[in-house]
Design a protein around this motif. Structure first.
Motif, PDB file in Angstrom:
ATOM      1  N   HIS A  56      47.239  27.559  43.139  1.00  0.00           N
ATOM      2  CA  HIS A  56      45.878  27.632  43.673  1.00  0.00           C
ATOM      3  C   HIS A  56      45.384  29.077  43.718  1.00  0.00           C
ATOM      4  O   HIS A  56      44.249  29.374  43.315  1.00  0.00           O
ATOM      5  N   LEU A  57      46.238  29.985  44.200  1.00  0.00           N
ATOM      6  CA  LEU A  57      45.843  31.384  44.283  1.00  0.00           C
ATOM      7  C   LEU A  57      45.634  31.985  42.894  1.00  0.00           C
ATOM      8  O   LEU A  57      44.756  32.838  42.696  1.00  0.00           O
ATOM      9  N   LEU A  58      46.441  31.559  41.902  1.00  0.00           N
ATOM     10  CA  LEU A  58      46.270  32.057  40.543  1.00  0.00           C
ATOM     11  C   LEU A  58      44.909  31.628  39.979  1.00  0.00           C
ATOM     12  O   LEU A  58      44.197  32.429  39.359  1.00  0.00           O
ATOM     13  N   GLU A  59      44.560  30.349  40.166  1.00  0.00           N
ATOM     14  CA  GLU A  59      43.253  29.879  39.709  1.00  0.00           C
ATOM     15  C   GLU A  59      42.119  30.638  40.410  1.00  0.00           C
ATOM     16  O   GLU A  59      41.119  31.018  39.784  1.00  0.00           O
ATOM     17  N   TYR A  60      42.321  30.864  41.692  1.00  0.00           N
ATOM     18  CA  TYR A  60      41.294  31.598  42.437  1.00  0.00           C
ATOM     19  C   TYR A  60      41.182  33.045  41.933  1.00  0.00           C
ATOM     20  O   TYR A  60      40.085  33.579  41.770  1.00  0.00           O
ATOM     21  N   SER A  61      42.366  33.676  41.673  1.00  0.00           N
ATOM     22  CA  SER A  61      42.359  35.049  41.187  1.00  0.00           C
ATOM     23  C   SER A  61      41.687  35.137  39.818  1.00  0.00           C
ATOM     24  O   SER A  61      40.933  36.069  39.544  1.00  0.00           O
ATOM     25  N   LYS A  62      41.948  34.157  38.948  1.00  0.00           N
ATOM     26  CA  LYS A  62      41.312  34.149  37.628  1.00  0.00           C
ATOM     27  C   LYS A  62      39.787  34.021  37.760  1.00  0.00           C
ATOM     28  O   LYS A  62      39.023  34.726  37.081  1.00  0.00           O
ATOM     29  N   ALA A  63      39.370  33.135  38.640  1.00  0.00           N
ATOM     30  CA  ALA A  63      37.932  32.963  38.850  1.00  0.00           C
ATOM     31  C   ALA A  63      37.300  34.243  39.403  1.00  0.00           C
ATOM     32  O   ALA A  63      36.206  34.642  39.004  1.00  0.00           O
ATOM     33  N   LYS A  64      38.007  34.892  40.349  1.00  0.00           N
ATOM     34  CA  LYS A  64      37.482  36.127  40.919  1.00  0.00           C
ATOM     35  C   LYS A  64      37.406  37.233  39.872  1.00  0.00           C
ATOM     36  O   LYS A  64      36.506  38.069  39.889  1.00  0.00           O
ATOM     37  N   PHE A  65      38.395  37.247  38.959  1.00  0.00           N
ATOM     38  CA  PHE A  65      38.372  38.245  37.895  1.00  0.00           C
ATOM     39  C   PHE A  65      37.128  38.066  37.017  1.00  0.00           C
ATOM     40  O   PHE A  65      36.430  39.027  36.703  1.00  0.00           O
ATOM     41  N   GLU A  66      36.895  36.808  36.615  1.00  0.00           N
ATOM     42  CA  GLU A  66      35.716  36.547  35.780  1.00  0.00           C
ATOM     43  C   GLU A  66      34.420  36.825  36.551  1.00  0.00           C
ATOM     44  O   GLU A  66      33.411  37.210  35.978  1.00  0.00           O
ATOM     45  N   GLN A  67      34.483  36.642  37.871  1.00  0.00           N
ATOM     46  CA  GLN A  67      33.276  36.789  38.672  1.00  0.00           C
ATOM     47  C   GLN A  67      32.982  38.248  39.024  1.00  0.00           C
ATOM     48  O   GLN A  67      31.826  38.679  39.027  1.00  0.00           O
ATOM     49  N   ASP A  68      34.049  39.029  39.323  1.00  0.00           N
ATOM     50  CA  ASP A  68      33.863  40.372  39.853  1.00  0.00           C
ATOM     51  C   ASP A  68      34.222  41.478  38.858  1.00  0.00           C
ATOM     52  O   ASP A  68      33.497  42.465  38.723  1.00  0.00           O
ATOM     53  N   VAL A  69      35.375  41.356  38.179  1.00  0.00           N
ATOM     54  CA  VAL A  69      35.870  42.457  37.358  1.00  0.00           C
ATOM     55  C   VAL A  69      35.140  42.528  36.025  1.00  0.00           C
ATOM     56  O   VAL A  69      34.822  43.615  35.533  1.00  0.00           O
TER      57      VAL A  69
END
Length: 780
Positions: free
Chosen positions: A635-648
């Motif tokens: 779950h955290l990996l999926e969230y981190s991937k989404a945050k990367f696409e969203q923020d980074v």
């Protein structure tokens, strides 16, 4: 990190070349074939080796840069990093395994141990070869998008959105593989299901083992009882055989005594002695019948005396046995008192300890209010600092997202801790009950033993009374018979005669009253009786058998006195019954031993089963925790991937767009970079909102786009304090004078602002005029 000096002993077409660099931006100028690309590849080879090796000269850098003179390829680089100056020397051989790498402190010459001698740059600067080639080392402006999967994770770490060391696809594949190992979607059973099945099998096996242990204990008890019965039968048989042997020995002694009497009588008849009774008889008018009565009475008196002695010894033996059982009863009573004290102590401890209560952890709605407030504070803080402090903004947003998971994890941890404490408490109670039950069982066994001893004491008391009564009765019979004997001999004898004297007296009278013929017939009859008494024995053998019988009776006298007297018929019937009982008991004992051996062959150690069951329960709990951790990690990996696409990704777009805008004179101000690092640029027409790929633009603009992307990646990936030099090889060769000047100004500004060393190799003289006043020039 700053490169202070390089020295090339031999590399490609260069030999004994030494170049000193300044810590800021400089331009290395040289015409074509002057060694610019060779120097650049020497720096790359010293820090990261030759990379992938092919077979041809074009694809094999080791062959391509082999010195033309045949000297050993190598050199050194002097660089400063984190306040220290190092000398990195490298000598390249025909094969990679034979290369020699040495790192020294320039000031003291102290050697530094390198774990990765092939690529010391990765160990020293924490920058991989892929990152090095796609950021600071610009021999071709275009970015290698196929090998940049590892850049995502490092960009992620730099902005604080991930802690993974692999790419997203590798981590996701590993986590999914681990999840399916524990609980597959379908098909084969998973690790958790196998553990549950194994635990159920062990529980069933443990129950069966406990049943078998109980059966083995019952059989051992039964076998022990049967062996005790067989031992008692053997003891009784020995006593009966001993008494039967006593009867045989007494019969032999009686026959021998009769034989001796007959022999004496025969001698009397032969010698015709008439004076054998002188001095014994008081009155010679006694008849043969009277003498016979006296002899019979004397024998009865002797038998009565023997009976009395046997009964008296038996009574004494029963008294000794009674005393021994009383002592054993005292010991058993003391053991019972001790066990009862232990049991009372355990029961008192159990009553003193109040049962513990374990409240299940609960989360009320009120507990979520601080969590919601903290989330709002973090979200508002992230939005406020988004422009000025993006790193802090990202950290606050991550905290706002992670707070619910932390709350769930804390609740899960408290729940597991409550279950563990409750199980330990129940286990403690179970062990206490087992200990109490063992003491109660031992106490029951001791009480049963005491009851058996009391019953035996009662039986011995009864036997002792009977033996005492029998001894008293035997004594009375002996006194009665002795009184009769004295009454019979008083008129005829001056003293109490023995058997021989009575026989001689009878013989003397008989010799005086019978004729010679009668004497001959009597001698013949006596001889026949003597022969019948001897049986198959000779005279010597008969005497020896008598002596053996006397010795045996003397030896066994003490033992025989403890047995009650039985007749020969009774002994024979008892021995036959003992044989039948022995056959029945032995058959039963053999059956139970066979059954016991069968159980023992299939018996399993219950302690090992319990230990293995506890181990499996521990492994199962750990597996459940691992599975829950896997689900949370996915779950955290999926969230981190989404945050990367969203923020980074927008941050990378912004940096690249800023650099491109400066290099193009602010003509292009917006662009997009996809997951494959393909840049899409928005047209400069105001009413056109579409983005187009690089392929639609000129080669010079493409070089500027790729250089801007490299500069953005370099700034995101590398820390300012540990940044390594930016090395470029003619990046402006396809640019016009204006854009080349803007791009060069951007590089100089970055060098000043980021304190980064920049080494630009070029063959364009036009750049020298632009940079002559601001930058150091190095001519090759």
């Amino acid at each position: 990190m700053k490169i202070d000096q390089i020295y090339i002993s031999a590399f490609g077409g260069l030999e004994n070349v030494e170049i000193n660099f300044s810590p800021e931006m400089q331009i290395v100028y040289g015409i074509n074939e002057s060694g610019k690309t060779t120097i650049q590849n020497f720096i790359k080879a010293v820090f990261y080796g030759f990379g992938k090796i092919g077979h041809s000269v074009e694809t094999n850098a080791r062959k391509k840069y082999r010195p033309w003179s045949g000297k050993t390829m190598g050199g050194y680089i002097i660089f400063s990093h984190q306040g220290l100056t190092y000398r990195l020397t490298k000598r390249f051989a025909e094969r990679k395994a034979q290369d020699q790498t040495q790192l020294l402190l320039e000031s003291s010459g102290e050697p530094i141990n390198l774990k990765n001698q092939e690529q010391p740059g990765q160990e020293l600067f924490q920058i991989s070869e892929t990152e090095f080639l796609n950021t600071v080392f610009v021999d071709n402006p275009r970015v290698d998008s196929e090998n940049l999967s590892e850049l995502d994770q490092k960009i992620n770490r730099k902005v604080g959105l991930s802690e993974y060391d692999w790419s997203y696809e590798e981590i996701n594949a590993r986590l999914d593989k681990a999840r399916k190992y524990y609980k597959p979607d379908r098909g084969d059973t998973g690790y958790l299901a196998r553990l549950e099945q194994k635990t159920d099998d062990l529980n069933l096996e443990l129950e069966q083992a406990l049943i078998r242990d109980q059966q083995v204990a019952d059989l051992n008890r039964s076998i022990e009882d049967l062996e005790i019965e067989l031992t008692e039968l053997a003891n009784r048989e020995n006593s009966l055989l001993l008494q039967n042997q006593q009867h045989q020995k007494l019969k032999l002694a009686e026959r021998f005594e009769k034989y001796n009497k007959l022999q004496d009588s025969l001698r009397k008849y032969t010698d015709f002695t008439n004076d054998v009774s002188d001095g014994v008889l008081r009155n010679k008018l006694i008849s043969v019948k009277e003498l016979t009565d006296i002899a019979n009475q004397r024998q009865q008196t002797a038998q009565a005396q023997s009976e009395y002695e046997i009964r008296f010894n038996l009574a004494e033996q029963r008294s000794v046995e009674q005393e021994n059982y009383r002592n054993e009863a005292k010991r058993t009573v003391s053991e019972i008192v001790a066990e009862r004290s232990r049991l009372q102590y355990l029961q008192q401890k159990s009553s003193e300890q109040n049962p513990k209560t374990f409240n299940k952890p609960k989360i009320s709605y009120a507990s979520f209010i601080p969590l919601i407030i903290a989330e709002f504070v973090c979200l508002i803080g992230g939005l406020i600092f988004r422009v000025n402090k993006p790193v802090l903004s990202g950290i606050l947003i991550v905290l706002a997202v992670l707070l619910p998971f932390i709350m769930v994890f804390i609740y899960y941890f408290l729940q597991r801790r409550h279950e563990k404490m409750l199980k330990q408490y129940h286990e403690h109670i179970r062990k206490h009950e087992i200990r109490t039950l063992k003491i109660e069982n031992g106490l029951q066994k001791l009480e049963w033993q005491l009851e058996q001893i009391d019953q035996r004491l009662k039986q011995l008391n009864i036997d002792q009374k009977r033996a005492a009564e029998a001894a008293e009765y035997a004594e009375q019979e002996y006194q009665k018979e002795f009184t009769k004997l004295k009454y019979l001999i008083k008129p005829y004898f001056s003293e109490l005669p023995d058997d021989d004297q009575l026989d001689l007296a009878i013989q003397s009278l008989r010799e005086q009253t019978v004729t010679g013929i009668h004497n001959e017939e009597e001698v013949k009859r006596i001889k026949e009786q003597m022969k019948e008494l001897k049986g198959s024995y000779s005279t010597t053998q008969f005497y020896q058998a008598y002596q053996d019988a006397q010795n045996w009776l003397t030896e066994k006298q003490a033992e025989l006195r403890t047995f009650p007297e039985f007749s020969e018929n009774y002994i024979a019937s008892q021995l036959a019954g003992i044989q039948e009982n022995r056959l029945i008991l032995r058959e039963k004992l053999a059956t139970e031993k066979t059954e016991l051996n069968h159980l023992m062959q299939n018996q399993i150690n219950t302690i090992e089963l319990e230990t293995e069951l506890d181990r499996l329960n521990t492994v199962y709990k750990k597996a459940e925790q691992n599975y829950a951790a896997l689900l949370m990690a996915i779950h955290l990996l999926e969230y981190s991937k989404a945050k990367f696409e969203q923020d980074v990704r927008p941050l990378l777009n912004q940096k690249t767009a800023e650099y491109l805008s400066v290099m193009t004179g602010y003509r292009y101000q917006d662009l997009k970079i996809d997951q494959d690092y393909i840049v899409r640029l928005q047209s400069d027409t105001n009413d056109n909102l579409n983005y187009y790929e690089q392929a639609f633009y000129s080669a010079g603009l493409n070089d500027q786009i790729n250089l801007a992307l490299r500069l953005a990646l370099t700034e995101l990936l590398q820390d300012k304090g540990g940044s390594i030099p930016l090395i470029l090889d003619d990046p402006f060769i396809q640019l016009d004078q204006n854009r080349a000047s803007l791009s060069l100004e951007l590089l100089h500004d970055l060098s000043q602002r980021q304190k980064r060393q920049i080494i630009l190799f070029t063959s364009q003289k036009s750049l020298l005029n632009i940079a002559r006043e601001k930058m150091k020039l190095i001519n090759l």
